[in-house]
Design an enzyme around this catalytic site. Structure first.
Site, PDB file in Angstrom:
ATOM      1  NE  ARG A  99      -3.636   0.458   2.426  1.00 33.17           N
ATOM      2  CZ  ARG A  99      -4.204   0.865   3.570  1.00 33.17           C
ATOM      3  NH1 ARG A  99      -4.295   0.043   4.596  1.00 33.17           N
ATOM      4  NH2 ARG A  99      -4.700   2.081   3.674  1.00 33.17           N
ATOM      5  CG  HIS A 144      -8.819   7.122  10.332  1.00 30.67           C
ATOM      6  ND1 HIS A 144      -9.811   6.757   9.453  1.00 30.67           N
ATOM      7  CD2 HIS A 144      -9.457   7.431  11.496  1.00 30.67           C
ATOM      8  CE1 HIS A 144     -10.997   6.830  10.057  1.00 30.67           C
ATOM      9  NE2 HIS A 144     -10.803   7.248  11.288  1.00 30.67           N
ATOM     10  CB  CYS A 160      14.370  -2.772  18.753  1.00 33.08           C
ATOM     11  SG  CYS A 160      15.684  -2.187  19.837  1.00 33.08           S
ATOM     12  CB  CYS A 215      14.045  -4.233  23.617  1.00 34.35           C
ATOM     13  SG  CYS A 215      13.057  -3.209  22.518  1.00 34.35           S
ATOM     14  CB  SER A 234     -18.862   4.402   3.473  1.00 33.15           C
ATOM     15  OG  SER A 234     -17.982   4.148   4.556  1.00 33.15           O
ATOM     16  N   PRO A 286     -20.567   9.728  -5.403  1.00 31.55           N
ATOM     17  CG  PRO A 286     -19.202   8.177  -6.502  1.00 31.55           C
ATOM     18  CD  PRO A 286     -19.172   9.262  -5.470  1.00 31.55           C
TER      19      PRO A 286
HETATM   20  P1  OAD Z   1     -15.064   3.674   2.378  1.00 29.28           P
HETATM   21  O1  OAD Z   1     -14.396   2.697   1.485  1.00 29.28           O
HETATM   22  O2  OAD Z   1     -15.887   3.127   3.494  1.00 29.28           O
HETATM   23  O3  OAD Z   1     -16.028   4.608   1.512  1.00 29.28           O
HETATM   24  C1  OAD Z   1     -15.578   5.217   0.339  1.00 29.28           C
HETATM   25  C2  OAD Z   1     -16.676   6.118  -0.181  1.00 29.28           C
HETATM   26  O4  OAD Z   1     -16.169   6.829  -1.303  1.00 29.28           O
HETATM   27  C3  OAD Z   1     -17.936   5.399  -0.638  1.00 29.28           C
HETATM   28  O5  OAD Z   1     -19.072   6.047  -0.069  1.00 29.28           O
HETATM   29  C4  OAD Z   1     -17.931   5.576  -2.162  1.00 29.28           C
HETATM   30  O6  OAD Z   1     -19.242   5.708  -2.706  1.00 29.28           O
HETATM   31  C5  OAD Z   1     -17.168   6.874  -2.298  1.00 29.28           C
HETATM   32  N1  OAD Z   1     -16.462   7.042  -3.568  1.00 29.28           N
HETATM   33  C6  OAD Z   1     -15.938   6.104  -4.388  1.00 29.28           C
HETATM   34  N2  OAD Z   1     -15.316   6.667  -5.438  1.00 29.28           N
HETATM   35  C7  OAD Z   1     -15.434   8.012  -5.274  1.00 29.28           C
HETATM   36  C8  OAD Z   1     -14.983   9.144  -6.012  1.00 29.28           C
HETATM   37  N3  OAD Z   1     -14.270   8.992  -7.127  1.00 29.28           N
HETATM   38  N4  OAD Z   1     -15.270  10.381  -5.541  1.00 29.28           N
HETATM   39  C9  OAD Z   1     -16.002  10.531  -4.400  1.00 29.28           C
HETATM   40  N5  OAD Z   1     -16.440   9.490  -3.662  1.00 29.28           N
HETATM   41  C10 OAD Z   1     -16.177   8.261  -4.093  1.00 29.28           C
HETATM   42  O7  OAD Z   1     -13.932   4.697   2.899  1.00 29.28           O
HETATM   43  P2  OAD Z   1     -13.972   5.646   4.173  1.00 29.28           P
HETATM   44  O8  OAD Z   1     -15.329   6.201   4.398  1.00 29.28           O
HETATM   45  O9  OAD Z   1     -12.847   6.598   4.030  1.00 29.28           O
HETATM   46  O10 OAD Z   1      -9.746   3.395   8.321  1.00 29.28           O
HETATM   47  O11 OAD Z   1     -13.644   4.614   5.315  1.00 29.28           O
HETATM   48  C11 OAD Z   1     -13.430   5.056   6.629  1.00 29.28           C
HETATM   49  C12 OAD Z   1     -12.299   4.297   7.258  1.00 29.28           C
HETATM   50  O12 OAD Z   1     -12.543   2.889   7.167  1.00 29.28           O
HETATM   51  C13 OAD Z   1     -10.961   4.494   6.578  1.00 29.28           C
HETATM   52  O13 OAD Z   1     -10.292   5.667   7.006  1.00 29.28           O
HETATM   53  C14 OAD Z   1     -10.212   3.261   6.979  1.00 29.28           C
HETATM   54  C15 OAD Z   1     -11.296   2.209   6.876  1.00 29.28           C
HETATM   55  O14 OAD Z   1     -11.156   1.131   7.755  1.00 29.28           O
HETATM   56  C16 OAD Z   1      -8.409   3.421   8.563  1.00 29.28           C
HETATM   57  O15 OAD Z   1      -7.569   3.301   7.704  1.00 29.28           O
HETATM   58  C17 OAD Z   1      -8.075   3.608   9.988  1.00 29.28           C
END
Ligand code: OAD
Length: 230
Positions: free
Chosen positions: A51, A101, A135, A138, A177, A202
């Protein structure tokens, strides 16, 4: 406030897309929890290494650049709060984006350093083949600097995000989301404090009812148009 959809058009997968999302393909408890890392440090480290490569190779998209350009034109008027662990907002000009995050490019020690406060902290890490650096003194391991399930958000970032939500006139929620808390609560918090809330996505999100306006578009498509002329 942004989520993974903000970086989707830069080629970084989201988490919950049914086909390409990380959590559709992998088990979050194996790859995004302390227990998962302790059970298989090498496997988890290699997943984050992949990643990290993707993040380093990605470029900010037109959405990131629209936010960065607005911040340059109007210093102090835009606060970016992001759930994303990439550095694309920073590279697009929002160097002070609040990262709820963490930062995937950062290494942290897994355990509290046993030597901290009693002398020189551990500093000799090396990598075995595909294994997290350890490390030599430790045995402590390095881990990626992201917030895992079951962990608290960095307090300073959360406090700054809550303050911004309380004080903003407009909250734009892009590409999330709304499934993960406490980030998911910030839109309702801003609305409760008097802000006008718009969601750019979207597809439907879990927090659509918090918005005054839904913009059914993508980050790179909608944000340049929204910020045009401002
Ligand atoms: P999600 O994968 O849950 O949601 C992504 C959102 O982006 C969805 O609602 C899609 O419809 C939308 N989407 C997709 N393509 C898009 C585009 N081109 N433009 C605009 N929107 C688009 O991701 P997050 O809501 O960020 O945690 O998820 C929250 C957290 O869950 C993340 O930060 C991560 C994960 O576990 C950590 O890494 C700690």
């Amino acid at each position: 406030m942004t989520g993974a959809g903000m970086s989707a058009e830069s080629g970084i997968p989201t988490f919950r897309d049914a086909r390409t999302g990380y959590w559709a393909r992998f088990d979050p408890m194996q790859l995004a929890s302390e227990q998962g890392f302790r059970a298989d440090p090498g496997g988890v480290w290699r997943w984050y290494a992949e990643r990290r490569q993707g993040v380093r190779a990605a470029q900010p998209n037109a959405g990131h650049l629209a936010l960065g350009a607005f911040a340059q034109r109007h210093p102090g008027r835009l606060t970016v709060i992001t759930q994303n662990v990439d550095d694309l907002h920073q590279r697009a000009g929002n160097s002070d984006a609040i990262r709820l995050h963490g930062d995937i490019l950062l290494d942290l020690w897994l355990d509290e350093c046993p030597r901290r406060g009693v002398g020189r902290p551990c500093d000799t890490a090396w990598a075995g083949a595909g294994e997290p650096p350890v490390c030599g003194e430790c045995g402590n391991r390095l881990r990626p600097g992201v917030v895992w399930f079951g962990e608290n958000l960095p307090l300073a970032a959360l406090t700054a995000a809550e303050q911004a939500a309380d004080q903003c006139e407009v909250m734009l929620v892009v590409g999330t989301s709304g499934a993960v808390w406490p980030a998911a609560g910030l839109a309702a918090r801003a609305r409760g404090a008097g802000a006008w809330v718009a969601i750019v996505n979207p597809d439907a999100s879990e927090i659509d009812s918090d918005a005054h306006q839904l913009v059914r578009g993508t980050a790179a498509g909608a944000l340049p148009a929204l910020f045009d002329g401002w």
